[in-house]
Design an enzyme around this catalytic site. Structure first.
Site, PDB file in Angstrom:
ATOM      1  N   GLY A  21       0.009 -16.051   2.394  1.00  0.00           N
ATOM      2  CA  GLY A  21       0.615 -15.659   1.751  1.00  0.00           C
ATOM      3  C   GLY A  21       0.723 -17.539   0.671  1.00  0.00           C
ATOM      4  O   GLY A  21       0.754 -18.402   1.487  1.00  0.00           O
TER       5      GLY A  21
ATOM      6  N   ARG B 235      -3.583 -29.782  -7.481  1.00  0.00           N
ATOM      7  CA  ARG B 235      -3.738 -30.296  -8.540  1.00  0.00           C
ATOM      8  C   ARG B 235      -3.926 -32.069  -7.490  1.00  0.00           C
ATOM      9  O   ARG B 235      -5.455 -32.419  -8.163  1.00  0.00           O
ATOM     10  CB  ARG B 235      -2.424 -30.865  -9.685  1.00  0.00           C
TER      11      ARG B 235
ATOM     12  N   VAL C  31      -5.022 -32.763  -4.591  1.00  0.00           N
ATOM     13  CA  VAL C  31      -6.873 -32.438  -3.875  1.00  0.00           C
ATOM     14  C   VAL C  31      -7.838 -32.889  -5.171  1.00  0.00           C
ATOM     15  O   VAL C  31      -8.745 -33.688  -5.263  1.00  0.00           O
ATOM     16  CB  VAL C  31      -6.635 -31.399  -3.290  1.00  0.00           C
TER      17      VAL C  31
ATOM     18  N   ARG D  19      -5.872 -12.312   2.073  1.00  0.00           N
ATOM     19  CA  ARG D  19      -5.483 -12.018   3.643  1.00  0.00           C
ATOM     20  C   ARG D  19      -6.983 -11.470   3.124  1.00  0.00           C
ATOM     21  O   ARG D  19      -7.114 -10.223   2.974  1.00  0.00           O
ATOM     22  CB  ARG D  19      -4.456 -11.454   4.070  1.00  0.00           C
TER      23      ARG D  19
ATOM     24  N   ASP E  67      -0.571 -20.564   9.707  1.00  0.00           N
ATOM     25  CA  ASP E  67      -1.462 -21.565  10.808  1.00  0.00           C
ATOM     26  C   ASP E  67      -2.587 -19.686  10.962  1.00  0.00           C
ATOM     27  O   ASP E  67      -3.190 -20.115  11.384  1.00  0.00           O
ATOM     28  CB  ASP E  67      -0.542 -20.816  12.298  1.00  0.00           C
ATOM     29  N   GLY E  68      -2.191 -18.500  10.194  1.00  0.00           N
ATOM     30  CA  GLY E  68      -3.618 -17.757  10.328  1.00  0.00           C
ATOM     31  C   GLY E  68      -4.525 -18.624   9.987  1.00  0.00           C
ATOM     32  O   GLY E  68      -5.897 -18.066  10.304  1.00  0.00           O
TER      33      GLY E  68
ATOM     34  N   THR F 153       3.527 -22.420   3.339  1.00  0.00           N
ATOM     35  CA  THR F 153       3.723 -21.444   3.870  1.00  0.00           C
ATOM     36  C   THR F 153       5.403 -21.831   3.917  1.00  0.00           C
ATOM     37  O   THR F 153       5.483 -22.534   3.964  1.00  0.00           O
ATOM     38  CB  THR F 153       3.516 -21.566   5.154  1.00  0.00           C
TER      39      THR F 153
ATOM     40  N   ASP G  41       7.141 -19.554   5.019  1.00  0.00           N
ATOM     41  CA  ASP G  41       8.237 -20.028   6.444  1.00  0.00           C
ATOM     42  C   ASP G  41       8.816 -21.012   7.166  1.00  0.00           C
ATOM     43  O   ASP G  41       9.255 -20.955   7.663  1.00  0.00           O
ATOM     44  CB  ASP G  41       7.253 -18.992   7.561  1.00  0.00           C
TER      45      ASP G  41
ATOM     46  N   ASP H 115       6.794 -22.257   9.211  1.00  0.00           N
ATOM     47  CA  ASP H 115       6.450 -21.682  11.541  1.00  0.00           C
ATOM     48  C   ASP H 115       5.574 -22.851  11.839  1.00  0.00           C
ATOM     49  O   ASP H 115       4.237 -21.882  12.492  1.00  0.00           O
ATOM     50  CB  ASP H 115       6.474 -20.489  10.969  1.00  0.00           C
TER      51      ASP H 115
ATOM     52  N   ARG I 242       8.555 -13.010   8.707  1.00  0.00           N
ATOM     53  CA  ARG I 242       8.276 -11.816   9.444  1.00  0.00           C
ATOM     54  C   ARG I 242       8.385 -12.039  11.184  1.00  0.00           C
ATOM     55  O   ARG I 242       9.211 -11.166  11.394  1.00  0.00           O
ATOM     56  CB  ARG I 242       7.339 -11.590   8.989  1.00  0.00           C
TER      57      ARG I 242
ATOM     58  N   GLU J 188      28.372 -15.860   7.838  1.00  0.00           N
ATOM     59  CA  GLU J 188      29.807 -15.731   8.384  1.00  0.00           C
ATOM     60  C   GLU J 188      28.986 -14.975  10.037  1.00  0.00           C
ATOM     61  O   GLU J 188      29.710 -15.535  11.098  1.00  0.00           O
ATOM     62  CB  GLU J 188      30.709 -14.913   8.664  1.00  0.00           C
TER      63      GLU J 188
ATOM     64  N   LYS K 156      40.123 -13.348   7.052  1.00  0.00           N
ATOM     65  CA  LYS K 156      38.425 -13.373   6.516  1.00  0.00           C
ATOM     66  C   LYS K 156      38.271 -11.604   5.423  1.00  0.00           C
ATOM     67  O   LYS K 156      38.460 -10.627   6.457  1.00  0.00           O
ATOM     68  CB  LYS K 156      36.991 -13.469   6.894  1.00  0.00           C
TER      69      LYS K 156
HETATM   70  P1  ADP Z   1      -1.088 -17.559   7.070  1.00  0.00           P
HETATM   71  O1  ADP Z   1      -2.433 -18.223   6.262  1.00  0.00           O
HETATM   72  O2  ADP Z   1       0.098 -17.865   5.699  1.00  0.00           O
HETATM   73  O3  ADP Z   1      -0.523 -17.042   8.397  1.00  0.00           O
HETATM   74  P2  ADP Z   1      -2.517 -15.340   7.486  1.00  0.00           P
HETATM   75  O4  ADP Z   1      -1.806 -15.307   9.134  1.00  0.00           O
HETATM   76  O5  ADP Z   1      -2.309 -13.830   6.413  1.00  0.00           O
HETATM   77  O6  ADP Z   1      -1.747 -15.655   6.752  1.00  0.00           O
HETATM   78  O7  ADP Z   1      -4.349 -15.952   7.418  1.00  0.00           O
HETATM   79  C1  ADP Z   1      -4.735 -16.112   6.484  1.00  0.00           C
HETATM   80  C2  ADP Z   1      -5.848 -15.559   6.500  1.00  0.00           C
HETATM   81  O8  ADP Z   1      -6.584 -15.968   7.685  1.00  0.00           O
HETATM   82  C3  ADP Z   1      -6.194 -14.113   6.834  1.00  0.00           C
HETATM   83  O9  ADP Z   1      -6.332 -13.409   6.114  1.00  0.00           O
HETATM   84  C4  ADP Z   1      -8.301 -14.247   7.836  1.00  0.00           C
HETATM   85  O10 ADP Z   1      -8.917 -14.905   7.140  1.00  0.00           O
HETATM   86  C5  ADP Z   1      -8.269 -15.601   8.474  1.00  0.00           C
HETATM   87  N1  ADP Z   1      -7.165 -15.360   9.250  1.00  0.00           N
HETATM   88  C6  ADP Z   1      -6.252 -15.706  10.256  1.00  0.00           C
HETATM   89  N2  ADP Z   1      -5.946 -15.698  11.441  1.00  0.00           N
HETATM   90  C7  ADP Z   1      -7.806 -16.058  11.569  1.00  0.00           C
HETATM   91  C8  ADP Z   1      -8.919 -15.748  13.008  1.00  0.00           C
HETATM   92  N3  ADP Z   1      -7.510 -15.419  14.242  1.00  0.00           N
HETATM   93  N4  ADP Z   1      -9.352 -16.494  13.287  1.00  0.00           N
HETATM   94  C9  ADP Z   1      -9.968 -16.293  12.044  1.00  0.00           C
HETATM   95  N5  ADP Z   1      -9.727 -16.364  10.385  1.00  0.00           N
HETATM   96  C10 ADP Z   1      -8.265 -16.138  10.704  1.00  0.00           C
HETATM   97  O1  F6P Z   2       4.139 -15.779   5.159  1.00  0.00           O
HETATM   98  C1  F6P Z   2       4.594 -15.509   3.930  1.00  0.00           C
HETATM   99  C2  F6P Z   2       5.660 -14.223   4.255  1.00  0.00           C
HETATM  100  O2  F6P Z   2       6.109 -14.850   2.810  1.00  0.00           O
HETATM  101  C3  F6P Z   2       6.458 -13.576   5.108  1.00  0.00           C
HETATM  102  O3  F6P Z   2       7.728 -14.087   4.917  1.00  0.00           O
HETATM  103  C4  F6P Z   2       6.308 -12.306   4.531  1.00  0.00           C
HETATM  104  O4  F6P Z   2       6.739 -11.650   6.134  1.00  0.00           O
HETATM  105  C5  F6P Z   2       5.098 -12.647   4.269  1.00  0.00           C
HETATM  106  O5  F6P Z   2       4.682 -13.123   3.880  1.00  0.00           O
HETATM  107  C6  F6P Z   2       4.898 -10.839   3.369  1.00  0.00           C
HETATM  108  O6  F6P Z   2       3.854 -10.851   2.863  1.00  0.00           O
HETATM  109  P1  F6P Z   2       3.291 -10.012   2.073  1.00  0.00           P
HETATM  110  O7  F6P Z   2       2.869 -11.313   0.938  1.00  0.00           O
HETATM  111  O8  F6P Z   2       2.095  -8.911   2.730  1.00  0.00           O
HETATM  112  O9  F6P Z   2       4.602  -8.911   1.440  1.00  0.00           O
END
Ligand code: ADP
Ligand code: F6P
Length: 323
Positions: A11, A21, A23, A72, A103-104, A126, A128, A130, A172, A188, A214
């Site tokens: 995302g 910029r 980097v 993605r 983290d993905g 991100t 989030d 997280d 999410r 609240e 309230k």
């Molecule tokens: P974010 O990086 O914001 O957490 P995603 O979870 O959608 O977003 O991950 C982004 C991309 O990273 C995925 O579309 C995929 O290409 C790659 N990716 C995610 N998880 C894995 C994994 N376990 N192994 C290899 N590539 C991954």
């Molecule tokens: O990871 C960032 C985020 O904005 C989440 O908060 C949300 O659930 C998700 O991405 C939405 O993703 P998409 O771009 O697929 O709608």
């Protein structure tokens, strides 16, 4: 290291452009040839990799989104996709990669290091917040402020009509934006994926707030709450209580766009420079983390091993103040 590449993945988040910029300009300052990859891992596989220079990143610091686009990429989850990506980097003699994402994206970067010995460094980007091991991610502060501004506006109309509003913010799997926006917006009640939602308990707390005088209320709901999205929760509350006409506002992707905050830009600038310096120092398979106003490197795996949950003390403070 003479050649590096940078990509954004997952995302988008406000401040990613400021990180690109940083980097690019840090690489140029160190006589490293820097390449931009379009659309994250998909662009890596497709070979959409082009040289950048200091002018390629002029006047982007104040723009949301990412000039490199993001995606993605299911193909990168497969070893064959990663092998193709590594071959594209080898073709251009690029030895280092900066991955700006969540983290993905780090999972993908970690696999690339292990399987193909490509030096990668992650920058947490991100909304989030997280990612384990770092107190803040690029984009969180901006998204949070957009959510808070929306809550402020909704409170005006809620107060005028003596209404209850359910405000759905992004997250999410993570309640960071919800927790911080609830605190900053004086909500609240708060519903997040980290805590099981009890509709009857929520109704009881709304009644107590009403008994305390309230006349209008804001309930902040993270989109990934276990009781469902805000519309579903509002419906449950209306069906099971005297609060028959709650209103629902879903802020959604508005939180992901727009001008990045100064905090996110400064964080992005520092992290971008640190990522390049980390690669030049020979480090790999690490992320840049922000802790107590200092940057440090941590293993990429910390992003999911130390996955952050918001501090329960924040919830205590919220409960103490929302009377
Ligand atoms: P974010 O990086 O914001 O957490 P995603 O979870 O959608 O977003 O991950 C982004 C991309 O990273 C995925 O579309 C995929 O290409 C790659 N990716 C995610 N998880 C894995 C994994 N376990 N192994 C290899 N590539 C991954
Ligand atoms: O990871 C960032 C985020 O904005 C989440 O908060 C949300 O659930 C998700 O991405 C939405 O993703 P998409 O771009 O697929 O709608």
């Amino acid at each position: 290291m003479k050649r590096m590449a940078v990509l954004t993945s997952g995302g988008d988040a406000p401040g990613m452009n400021a990180a690109i910029r940083a980097v690019v300009r840090a690489a140029v300052a160190n006589d490293v040839e820097i390449f931009g990859v379009q659309r994250g891992y998909q662009g890596l596989i497709d070979g959409h990799i082009a040289p950048m220079d200091a002018r390629s990143v002029s006047s982007i610091i104040h723009h949301g989104g990412t000039i490199l686009r993001t995606a993605r990429c299911p193909a990168f989850m497969e070893a064959s996709g990663r092998a193709e990506a590594a071959a594209q980097l080898a073709r251009l003699d690029i030895a280092g990669l900066v991955v700006i994402g969540g983290d993905g994206s780090y999972h993908g970067a970690h696999a690339l290091v292990r399987e193909h010995d490509i030096a990668t460094v992650g920058i947490p980007g991100t909304i989030d917040n997280d990612i384990g091991g770092t107190q803040f991610t690029i984009g969180f502060d901006t998204a949070l402020n957009i959510a808070v501004e929306a809550i402020d506006r909704l409170r005006d109309t809620a107060a005028s009509h003596d209404r209850i509003f359910f405000v759905e913010v992004m997250g999410r799997h993570s309640g960071f934006i919800a927790m911080y926006s609830a605190l900053a917006g004086g909500a609240e009640a708060l519903l997040t994926p980290e805590q099981p939602t009890d509709i009857n308990g929520l109704i009881a707390s709304l009644r107590e707030a009403k008994d305390r005088g309230k006349t209008s209320m804001i309930v902040v709901v993270a989109e990934g709450d276990d009781a469902g999205p805000a519309h579903t929760i509002a419906e449950h509350v209306a069906n099971a209580s005297e609060f028959k006409e709650p209103r629902v506002a879903v802020i959604g992707h508005l939180q992901r766009g727009g001008v990045p905050s100064a905090f996110d830009r400064v964080l992005a600038a520092r992290m971008g420079v640190a990522a390049v310096e980390t690669l030049l120092a020979g480090d790999r398979d690490v992320m840049i983390a922000f802790e107590d106003n200092a940057l440090r490197t941590r293993p990429l795996e910390d992003a999911w091993r130390l996955r952050t949950r918001f501090d329960p003390d924040l919830f205590r403070v919220l409960q103490l103040l929302c009377v």
